[in-house]
Every structure is written in structure tokens, then in C-alpha cells.
Design an enzyme around this catalytic site. Structure first.
Site, PDB file in Angstrom:
ATOM      1  N   ASN A  58     -29.676  42.156  46.958  1.00 24.25           N
ATOM      2  CA  ASN A  58     -29.362  43.379  46.216  1.00 24.25           C
ATOM      3  C   ASN A  58     -28.998  43.003  44.776  1.00 24.25           C
ATOM      4  O   ASN A  58     -27.980  42.357  44.545  1.00 24.25           O
ATOM      5  CB  ASN A  58     -28.189  44.077  46.922  1.00 24.25           C
ATOM      6  CG  ASN A  58     -27.776  45.367  46.241  1.00 24.25           C
ATOM      7  OD1 ASN A  58     -28.164  45.649  45.112  1.00 24.25           O
ATOM      8  ND2 ASN A  58     -26.967  46.149  46.936  1.00 24.25           N
ATOM      9  N   HIS A 100     -34.251  51.392  45.980  1.00 29.09           N
ATOM     10  CA  HIS A 100     -33.244  50.377  45.694  1.00 29.09           C
ATOM     11  C   HIS A 100     -33.222  49.376  46.851  1.00 29.09           C
ATOM     12  O   HIS A 100     -33.166  49.758  48.020  1.00 29.09           O
ATOM     13  CB  HIS A 100     -31.868  51.031  45.517  1.00 29.09           C
ATOM     14  CG  HIS A 100     -30.764  50.042  45.506  1.00 29.09           C
ATOM     15  ND1 HIS A 100     -30.825  48.891  44.755  1.00 29.09           N
ATOM     16  CD2 HIS A 100     -29.583  50.000  46.166  1.00 29.09           C
ATOM     17  CE1 HIS A 100     -29.715  48.193  44.950  1.00 29.09           C
ATOM     18  NE2 HIS A 100     -28.948  48.839  45.804  1.00 29.09           N
ATOM     19  N   CYS A 110     -26.281  51.065  41.456  1.00 33.93           N
ATOM     20  CA  CYS A 110     -27.662  50.671  41.752  1.00 33.93           C
ATOM     21  C   CYS A 110     -28.665  51.766  41.411  1.00 33.93           C
ATOM     22  O   CYS A 110     -29.871  51.538  41.404  1.00 33.93           O
ATOM     23  CB  CYS A 110     -27.781  50.297  43.221  1.00 33.93           C
ATOM     24  SG  CYS A 110     -26.476  49.184  43.730  1.00 33.93           S
TER      25      CYS A 110
HETATM   26  O1  UT7 Z   1     -26.172  48.853  46.512  1.00 37.08           O
HETATM   27  C1  UT7 Z   1     -25.343  49.434  47.469  1.00 37.08           C
HETATM   28  C2  UT7 Z   1     -24.688  48.292  48.172  1.00 37.08           C
HETATM   29  N1  UT7 Z   1     -24.244  48.476  49.479  1.00 37.08           N
HETATM   30  C3  UT7 Z   1     -24.983  48.634  50.576  1.00 37.08           C
HETATM   31  O2  UT7 Z   1     -26.142  48.858  50.568  1.00 37.08           O
HETATM   32  C4  UT7 Z   1     -24.260  48.473  51.862  1.00 37.08           C
HETATM   33  C5  UT7 Z   1     -24.781  49.292  52.978  1.00 37.08           C
HETATM   34  N2  UT7 Z   1     -24.320  48.719  54.203  1.00 37.08           N
HETATM   35  C6  UT7 Z   1     -24.926  47.674  54.814  1.00 37.08           C
HETATM   36  O3  UT7 Z   1     -25.941  47.200  54.341  1.00 37.08           O
HETATM   37  C7  UT7 Z   1     -24.367  47.181  56.102  1.00 37.08           C
HETATM   38  O4  UT7 Z   1     -23.266  48.007  56.472  1.00 37.08           O
HETATM   39  C8  UT7 Z   1     -23.894  45.708  56.039  1.00 37.08           C
HETATM   40  C9  UT7 Z   1     -25.099  44.795  55.933  1.00 37.08           C
HETATM   41  C10 UT7 Z   1     -22.977  45.496  54.855  1.00 37.08           C
HETATM   42  C11 UT7 Z   1     -23.156  45.346  57.324  1.00 37.08           C
HETATM   43  O5  UT7 Z   1     -23.995  45.555  58.432  1.00 37.08           O
HETATM   44  P1  UT7 Z   1     -23.450  46.394  59.683  1.00 37.08           P
HETATM   45  O6  UT7 Z   1     -24.534  46.394  60.675  1.00 37.08           O
HETATM   46  O7  UT7 Z   1     -22.973  47.720  59.161  1.00 37.08           O
HETATM   47  O8  UT7 Z   1     -22.266  45.470  60.210  1.00 37.08           O
HETATM   48  P2  UT7 Z   1     -20.711  45.787  60.344  1.00 37.08           P
HETATM   49  O9  UT7 Z   1     -20.050  45.774  59.007  1.00 37.08           O
HETATM   50  O10 UT7 Z   1     -20.523  46.982  61.231  1.00 37.08           O
HETATM   51  O11 UT7 Z   1     -20.248  44.483  61.138  1.00 37.08           O
HETATM   52  C12 UT7 Z   1     -20.660  44.215  62.476  1.00 37.08           C
HETATM   53  C13 UT7 Z   1     -20.069  42.880  62.900  1.00 37.08           C
HETATM   54  C14 UT7 Z   1     -18.566  42.772  62.641  1.00 37.08           C
HETATM   55  O12 UT7 Z   1     -18.023  42.016  63.693  1.00 37.08           O
HETATM   56  P3  UT7 Z   1     -17.230  42.745  64.890  1.00 37.08           P
HETATM   57  O13 UT7 Z   1     -16.100  43.472  64.224  1.00 37.08           O
HETATM   58  O14 UT7 Z   1     -18.223  43.665  65.527  1.00 37.08           O
HETATM   59  O15 UT7 Z   1     -16.821  41.598  65.751  1.00 37.08           O
HETATM   60  C15 UT7 Z   1     -18.472  41.972  61.361  1.00 37.08           C
HETATM   61  O16 UT7 Z   1     -17.275  41.256  61.257  1.00 37.08           O
HETATM   62  O17 UT7 Z   1     -20.670  41.816  62.147  1.00 37.08           O
HETATM   63  C16 UT7 Z   1     -19.645  41.022  61.538  1.00 37.08           C
HETATM   64  N3  UT7 Z   1     -20.144  40.527  60.257  1.00 37.08           N
HETATM   65  C17 UT7 Z   1     -20.829  39.375  60.144  1.00 37.08           C
HETATM   66  N4  UT7 Z   1     -21.194  38.456  61.039  1.00 37.08           N
HETATM   67  C18 UT7 Z   1     -21.900  37.384  60.600  1.00 37.08           C
HETATM   68  C19 UT7 Z   1     -20.055  41.126  59.029  1.00 37.08           C
HETATM   69  N5  UT7 Z   1     -20.665  40.349  58.113  1.00 37.08           N
HETATM   70  C20 UT7 Z   1     -21.152  39.277  58.778  1.00 37.08           C
HETATM   71  C21 UT7 Z   1     -21.879  38.147  58.358  1.00 37.08           C
HETATM   72  N6  UT7 Z   1     -22.233  37.227  59.301  1.00 37.08           N
HETATM   73  N7  UT7 Z   1     -22.256  37.930  57.090  1.00 37.08           N
END
Ligand code: UT7
Length: 333
Positions: free
Chosen positions: A289, A259, A116
Site C-alpha cells: 500500500n 487503491h 489514499c
Molecule cells: O489505505 C487504507 C489502509 N488500510 C487498509 O486498507 C486496511 C484494511 N484492513 C485490512 O486490510 C485487514 O484488516 C488487515 C490486513 C489489516 C488485517 O487482516 P484481517 O483479516 O482483518 O485480520 P485481523 O486484524 O482480524 O487479525 C486476525 C488475526 C489476529 O489474531 P487473533 O486475535 O485472531 O489470534 C491478529 O493478531 O491475525 C493476527 N495478525 C497477524 N498474524 C500474522 C495480525 N497481523 C498479523 C500478521 N501476521 N502480520
């Protein structure tokens, strides 16, 4: 030694018509609009048609940027295409765009795989050739069809990505480098974090097999929370570095184009930089993204809305697969 400045003389972008909303995604995976908006700021994203590859998206953005610059493809000296979703493993997407544009065979055309961060990387590379006097007009066209490598069974990634392209023409300006155009750039690489965002299969390490396709290893794999932390720390640091290299302070920055990965990352970084929200361009809500294309699309948006004035200082700053960080300060000519 004094150098001529590298200025942006034309910009353009292209977003496919088809919109995929959070509501649509909730019918594919176990997710909902509230979770996606609160964790990412994304409401919808664009999806390219089946017969559109990255070069097709890039071609339209490139034509728009050339029109805006008042140039013909024959005026180009080089085409750079930042992308992680090239039409094929090779030849490069830049070569395909050169062919489709009808640009001369006597020019260089190659892709930049910098995740990115790619658009900043492309502008920084282009500026070297312009400033040195060896080239006059370079097209940087970032194009991504990320939905072609999205794992539609993985709710933690499939909600994030969209398709699109953005382009800028960089040309020689009047005066001296440091007065106008690209004032400074900073590019950093942390290969030790490469595992955090990758497509494992399809390269020489793991050539594609039916088993790898069945396990979706030809799609994006991401450790979101780890990347999030690196981005929130890394973006303000590299931004400070490049602002200082330009001889400016954050108060001098009129527009920030970050980004567009996650609204929370953008807001946290802007806060750490003490840059007011109304100077920060945001379109992640509409397009998600789009990797290397995201900053190019945002640049075209702020430009097309007539917000950029001559003399405005723009900060472009991104992070991406690699792990890479990149920043550039541009004084709008
Ligand atoms: O260009 C570079 C690309 N990458 C990025 O920019 C990624 C950077 N990271 C992020 O943007 C965030 O880490 C995410 C948006 C990917 C995830 O957000 P988060 O607040 O870090 O969530 P998490 O991965 O810690 O997940 C929290 C909870 C989990 O459930 P449990 O284990 O707490 O029960 C996930 O399973 O949210 C759950 N979860 C979802 N729930 C509903 C993960 N994805 C989803 C979803 N819908 N789409």
C-alpha cells in the site's frame, strides 16, 4: 456552459530499488509469508533510501510524467501533491518539488492530505482549473515515504505499507468536456471515522514528545478490520455513483484502477461491480500500500505496458484516511 476537457497527457512513476519481502518482515515481527499473502495479497514492497524523502521520490515521477507529456517545468501552471508523508510538516512537498523541478515561481503549488484517495482528489481539483480555462497544464504528483511513519513493532500495520510515487500531467484537450478526459468525479468524506487510520502525534493536538515517540504514536495507527468493512462497502457504492455520473454502466469500463491496499478488498469490490478480473489492475503484490501514490503508480504501469487505447474508459476508485472515498471516470484521449 460548454467547457474544454481535462485530459491526461503524461504519466510517470518511481519506485525505490530496495525490496522488503515478507520473509524479511518475518525476521522483524511475528508474521509469515502465508499469513501476509492470504490476508493482503502482498508479497513484497519497496523501501526508500534513508536520504530519500517523499519529494525526492515525487521529483523523479514528475520528471518522467513531464517527459511523457513532452512538456517542460516552465509549461506548468500548478503542482498538486497528494501525500500523507510530506518531507516536513511544512512547507508543502509540492513547494519542494516546484523548487527541485525549477518550475516557475508564478505557479501555485500545494499538498492535498486526503489519504489514499489523494490522487483522485488531485485529478478532480486539477480538472476544475483546466476546464474553466484558467490553467493549461497541471502536474499531479503523489509521493509517499510511508516507511518513515511505519511502526516496525506492529505486525498488523508494518506488513502493509511501501514507498513510491506516481504522477500525471493534466492538460486541456480538444473538444468538449464529457467527450474525453475526466468525464466525472465523486468525492466523499466521513470524518466520523477518522480515528480508524491516523498518526496521532506530531500535530497541534499532540505535539511530539520523547514519550510519544517511545510509544510510537508518531507512527501509523489503524483499526484494520473496521476499515476493511468500510472499504468493501464504500468502494462499490462510490464507483457506481461516478460511473452513473459519467453516463456509463460498469460494462462500459475497460480498466479499473483501485487503491492498492489489500487484494481481498479489490477482488470483493470488483465482484460487487460485476467487473471481470482481467480489467482490474493489480500491483499490490509487488508494492504493498503506497497510499496516495498507489493509483498513480498503477496508472503508469497499465499505460507503460501499452494496454490503454484512445477511447478506453478508466475507473479510478479509492478509499483512505479521513475516512475519504473518491472515484473518477476518465476516457483516455
Ligand atoms: O489505505 C487504507 C489502509 N488500510 C487498509 O486498507 C486496511 C484494511 N484492513 C485490512 O486490510 C485487514 O484488516 C488487515 C490486513 C489489516 C488485517 O487482516 P484481517 O483479516 O482483518 O485480520 P485481523 O486484524 O482480524 O487479525 C486476525 C488475526 C489476529 O489474531 P487473533 O486475535 O485472531 O489470534 C491478529 O493478531 O491475525 C493476527 N495478525 C497477524 N498474524 C500474522 C495480525 N497481523 C498479523 C500478521 N501476521 N502480520
Amino acid at each position: 456552459m460548454s467547457c474544454r476537457p481535462a485530459i491526461i497527457t503524461g504519466v510517470g512513476s518511481y519506485l525505490p530499488d530496495r525490496i522488503l519481502t515478507n520473509e524479511d518482515l518475518s525476521e522483524i515481527v511475528d508474521t509469515n509469508d502465508e499469513w501476509i499473502v492470504s490476508h493482503t495479497g502482498i508479497s513484497e514492497r519497496r523501501i526508500a533510501a534513508e536520504d530519500q524523502a517523499s519529494s525526492d521520490l515525487g521529483l523523479i515521477a514528475a520528471q518522467r510524467a513531464l517527459d511523457d507529456a513532452g512538456l517542460q517545468p516552465s509549461d506548468l501552471d500548478m503542482i498538486l501533491t497528494p501525500t500523507v508523508t510530506s518531507d516536513q510538516v511544512f512547507p508543502s512537498t509540492a513547494c519542494m518539488i516546484q523548487d527541485k523541478l525549477g518550475a516557475p515561481n508564478t505557479i501555485a503549488a500545494f499538498d492535498l492530505v486526503s489519504g489514499c484517495t489523494g490522487f483522485v482528489m488531485g485529478l478532480s481539483v486539477a480538472a476544475q482549473f483546466i476546464e474553466s480555462g484558467s490553467m493549461n497544464n497541471i502536474l499531479v504528483v503523489s509521493a509517499e515515504k510511508l516507511t518513515s511513519v511505519t511502526d516496525w513493532t506492529d505486525r498488523s500495520t508494518c506488513i502493509l505499507f511501501g514507498d513510491g510515487a506516481g504522477a500525471a500531467v493534466m492538460s486541456a484537450g480538444e473538444g468538449e468536456r464529457g467527450e474525453t478526459g475526466l468525464l466525472a468525479y465523486a468525492l466523499e468524506t466521513y470524518g466520523e471515522h477518522g480515528r480508524l487510520l491516523r498518526i496521532p502525534a506530531g500535530g497541534s493536538r499532540q505535539p511530539i514528545t520523547p514519550e510519544l515517540v517511545a510509544s510510537h504514536d508518531h507512527c501509523i495507527r489503524m483499526e484494520g478490520p473496521e476499515l476493511f468493512k468500510l472499504a468493501v462497502r464504500g468502494i462499490p457504492e462510490i464507483a457506481k455513483t461516478v460511473i452513473s455520473k459519467a453516463g456509463l454502466t460498469s460494462e462500459d469500463i475497460d480498466w479499473v484502477i483501485m487503491h492498492q491496499a489489500n487484494l481481498r478488498i479489490i477482488e470483493a469490490a470488483a465482484k460487487r461491480l460485476h467487473i471481470p478480473e482481467d480489467r482490474v489492475i493489480i500491483n499490490v503484490d509487488k508494492y504493498g500500500n503506497t497510499s496516495a501514490a498507489s493509483m498513480a503508480i498503477a496508472l503508469d504501469e497499465v499505460y507503460s505496458e501499452g494496454k490503454l487505447k484512445s477511447g478506453d474508459n478508466l475507473l479510478l476508485v479509492g478509499f483512505g484516511a479521513g475516512f475519504t472515498l473518491g472515484g473518477a471516470v476518465i476516457r483516455w484521449a
